[in-house]
Design a protein around this motif. Structure first.
Motif, PDB file in Angstrom:
ATOM      1  N   ASP A  36       0.825  -1.214   0.000  1.00  0.00           N
ATOM      2  CA  ASP A  36       0.000   0.000   0.000  1.00  0.00           C
ATOM      3  C   ASP A  36       0.857   1.261   0.000  1.00  0.00           C
ATOM      4  O   ASP A  36       0.417   2.306  -0.486  1.00  0.00           O
ATOM      5  CB  ASP A  36      -0.950   0.006   1.196  1.00  0.00           C
ATOM      6  CG  ASP A  36      -2.105  -0.967   1.036  1.00  0.00           C
ATOM      7  OD1 ASP A  36      -2.308  -1.487  -0.077  1.00  0.00           O
ATOM      8  OD2 ASP A  36      -2.805  -1.203   2.045  1.00  0.00           O
ATOM      9  N   THR A  39       2.919   1.944  -4.032  1.00  0.00           N
ATOM     10  CA  THR A  39       2.269   2.363  -5.274  1.00  0.00           C
ATOM     11  C   THR A  39       0.909   2.984  -4.968  1.00  0.00           C
ATOM     12  O   THR A  39       0.262   2.614  -3.996  1.00  0.00           O
ATOM     13  CB  THR A  39       2.085   1.168  -6.235  1.00  0.00           C
ATOM     14  OG1 THR A  39       1.389   1.604  -7.398  1.00  0.00           O
ATOM     15  CG2 THR A  39       1.317   0.028  -5.594  1.00  0.00           C
ATOM     16  N   GLU A  40       0.508   3.905  -5.808  1.00  0.00           N
ATOM     17  CA  GLU A  40      -0.819   4.487  -5.676  1.00  0.00           C
ATOM     18  C   GLU A  40      -1.854   3.725  -6.501  1.00  0.00           C
ATOM     19  O   GLU A  40      -2.990   4.150  -6.620  1.00  0.00           O
ATOM     20  CB  GLU A  40      -0.791   5.968  -6.060  1.00  0.00           C
ATOM     21  CG  GLU A  40      -0.065   6.818  -5.029  1.00  0.00           C
ATOM     22  CD  GLU A  40      -0.255   8.298  -5.257  1.00  0.00           C
ATOM     23  OE1 GLU A  40      -0.829   8.964  -4.373  1.00  0.00           O
ATOM     24  OE2 GLU A  40       0.186   8.783  -6.326  1.00  0.00           O
ATOM     25  N   ASN A  41      -1.459   2.596  -7.064  1.00  0.00           N
ATOM     26  CA  ASN A  41      -2.393   1.766  -7.821  1.00  0.00           C
ATOM     27  C   ASN A  41      -3.381   1.038  -6.918  1.00  0.00           C
ATOM     28  O   ASN A  41      -4.381   0.511  -7.393  1.00  0.00           O
ATOM     29  CB  ASN A  41      -1.643   0.740  -8.676  1.00  0.00           C
ATOM     30  CG  ASN A  41      -0.880   1.395  -9.806  1.00  0.00           C
ATOM     31  OD1 ASN A  41      -1.279   2.438 -10.314  1.00  0.00           O
ATOM     32  ND2 ASN A  41       0.239   0.807 -10.180  1.00  0.00           N
ATOM     33  N   ASP A  43      -6.111   0.786  -3.637  1.00  0.00           N
ATOM     34  CA  ASP A  43      -7.199   1.635  -3.148  1.00  0.00           C
ATOM     35  C   ASP A  43      -6.837   2.374  -1.866  1.00  0.00           C
ATOM     36  O   ASP A  43      -7.438   3.391  -1.544  1.00  0.00           O
ATOM     37  CB  ASP A  43      -8.457   0.799  -2.872  1.00  0.00           C
ATOM     38  CG  ASP A  43      -9.144   0.340  -4.142  1.00  0.00           C
ATOM     39  OD1 ASP A  43      -8.883   0.924  -5.206  1.00  0.00           O
ATOM     40  OD2 ASP A  43      -9.955  -0.601  -4.052  1.00  0.00           O
ATOM     41  N   LYS A  45      -4.170   3.951   1.285  1.00  0.00           N
ATOM     42  CA  LYS A  45      -2.885   4.464   1.730  1.00  0.00           C
ATOM     43  C   LYS A  45      -2.421   3.513   2.834  1.00  0.00           C
ATOM     44  O   LYS A  45      -3.235   2.801   3.416  1.00  0.00           O
ATOM     45  CB  LYS A  45      -3.037   5.886   2.269  1.00  0.00           C
ATOM     46  CG  LYS A  45      -3.396   6.894   1.166  1.00  0.00           C
ATOM     47  CD  LYS A  45      -3.465   8.281   1.724  1.00  0.00           C
ATOM     48  CE  LYS A  45      -2.096   8.892   1.518  1.00  0.00           C
ATOM     49  NZ  LYS A  45      -2.028  10.313   1.803  1.00  0.00           N
ATOM     50  N   LYS A 163     -10.533   8.310  -7.801  1.00  0.00           N
ATOM     51  CA  LYS A 163      -9.412   8.273  -6.863  1.00  0.00           C
ATOM     52  C   LYS A 163      -8.715   9.636  -6.826  1.00  0.00           C
ATOM     53  O   LYS A 163      -8.512  10.275  -7.852  1.00  0.00           O
ATOM     54  CB  LYS A 163      -8.385   7.221  -7.284  1.00  0.00           C
ATOM     55  CG  LYS A 163      -8.902   5.803  -7.350  1.00  0.00           C
ATOM     56  CD  LYS A 163      -9.068   5.219  -5.996  1.00  0.00           C
ATOM     57  CE  LYS A 163      -9.526   3.801  -5.921  1.00  0.00           C
ATOM     58  NZ  LYS A 163     -10.244   3.173  -6.955  1.00  0.00           N
ATOM     59  N   LEU A 165      -5.191  11.262  -5.845  1.00  0.00           N
ATOM     60  CA  LEU A 165      -3.820  10.825  -5.604  1.00  0.00           C
ATOM     61  C   LEU A 165      -2.943  11.947  -5.064  1.00  0.00           C
ATOM     62  O   LEU A 165      -3.356  13.099  -4.953  1.00  0.00           O
ATOM     63  CB  LEU A 165      -3.234  10.241  -6.894  1.00  0.00           C
ATOM     64  CG  LEU A 165      -4.000   9.049  -7.485  1.00  0.00           C
ATOM     65  CD1 LEU A 165      -3.277   8.490  -8.696  1.00  0.00           C
ATOM     66  CD2 LEU A 165      -4.240   7.961  -6.446  1.00  0.00           C
ATOM     67  N   SER A 166      -1.707  11.586  -4.733  1.00  0.00           N
ATOM     68  CA  SER A 166      -0.792  12.513  -4.054  1.00  0.00           C
ATOM     69  C   SER A 166      -0.417  13.731  -4.888  1.00  0.00           C
ATOM     70  O   SER A 166       0.048  14.726  -4.338  1.00  0.00           O
ATOM     71  CB  SER A 166       0.475  11.773  -3.635  1.00  0.00           C
ATOM     72  OG  SER A 166       1.165  11.291  -4.772  1.00  0.00           O
TER      73      SER A 166
END
Length: 180
Positions: A36, A39-41, A43, A45, A163, A165-166
């Motif tokens: 987790d 990668t941000e792939n 779902d 964090k 989603k 993301l960062s």
């Protein structure tokens, strides 16, 4: 449900794919938390929707006796390098399908672990009366999308701005399915 263990040797990495065992619970909790964060792939964090050792043990026990669930691990030299899971249900209207999810530690990318976990899951589904495998994938995960299409999955829908993301942007999730 369980499958027979299979050995692979890809790009000078030997590993086995086998059914998860309750003793894997502690390792799976650590591996999932690590993935987790790599990668941000995924779902989640790191730390979100955390499943501890006991949670994984219970999940594995349930999946082992269920005819519509399959929990696989990829093991390299006694270490879990990744895992996949097919989850079905017993509702008459949807008992013909399962939801597929997969995770592989970054250090083991490029050795076919994801591909082989997917192939073993497809083989299991095809041999056990499963008519549909569904999955969700982030639109930016191009390698996964190409792999899924290669194995007969089609895009069935798009969840817009699904989603965050960062980088501060929203991304779509593709819903894909494979029919037998």
């Amino acid at each position: 449900m369980n499958i027979n263990q299979k050995e692979f040797d890809v790009n000078r990495l030997r590993y086995v794919i086998r059914s998860a065992k309750v003793e894997d619970g502690k390792s799976l909790a650590k591996v999932r938390l690590q993935i987790d964060g790599e990668t941000e792939n995924m779902d989640r964090k790191p730390g979100e929707a955390y499943i501890d050792e006991l949670g994984f043990r219970q999940l594995i026990q349930e999946d082992t006796i269920s005819k519509s669930n399959l929990f696989l691990v990829a093991e390299v030299n006694g270490k879990i390098a990744g895992f996949s899971r097919c989850e079905g249900n017993s509702l008459k209207r949807t008992a013909h399908k399962v939801e597929f999810g997969i995770a592989v530690l970054k250090e083991f990318w490029g050795h076919g672990i994801g591909k082989n976990l997917l192939q073993q899951s497809i083989d299991w589904a095809d041999n056990n009366g499963i008519k549909k495998i569904s999955l969700s994938v982030l639109e930016t995960n191009e390698k996964a999308i190409i792999l899924y299409k290669k194995y007969g999955f089609e895009v069935e829908g798009r969840l817009k701005n699904d989603k965050f993301l960062s980088d501060g942007k929203f991304y779509d999730t593709l819903v894909m399915g494979r029919l037998v």
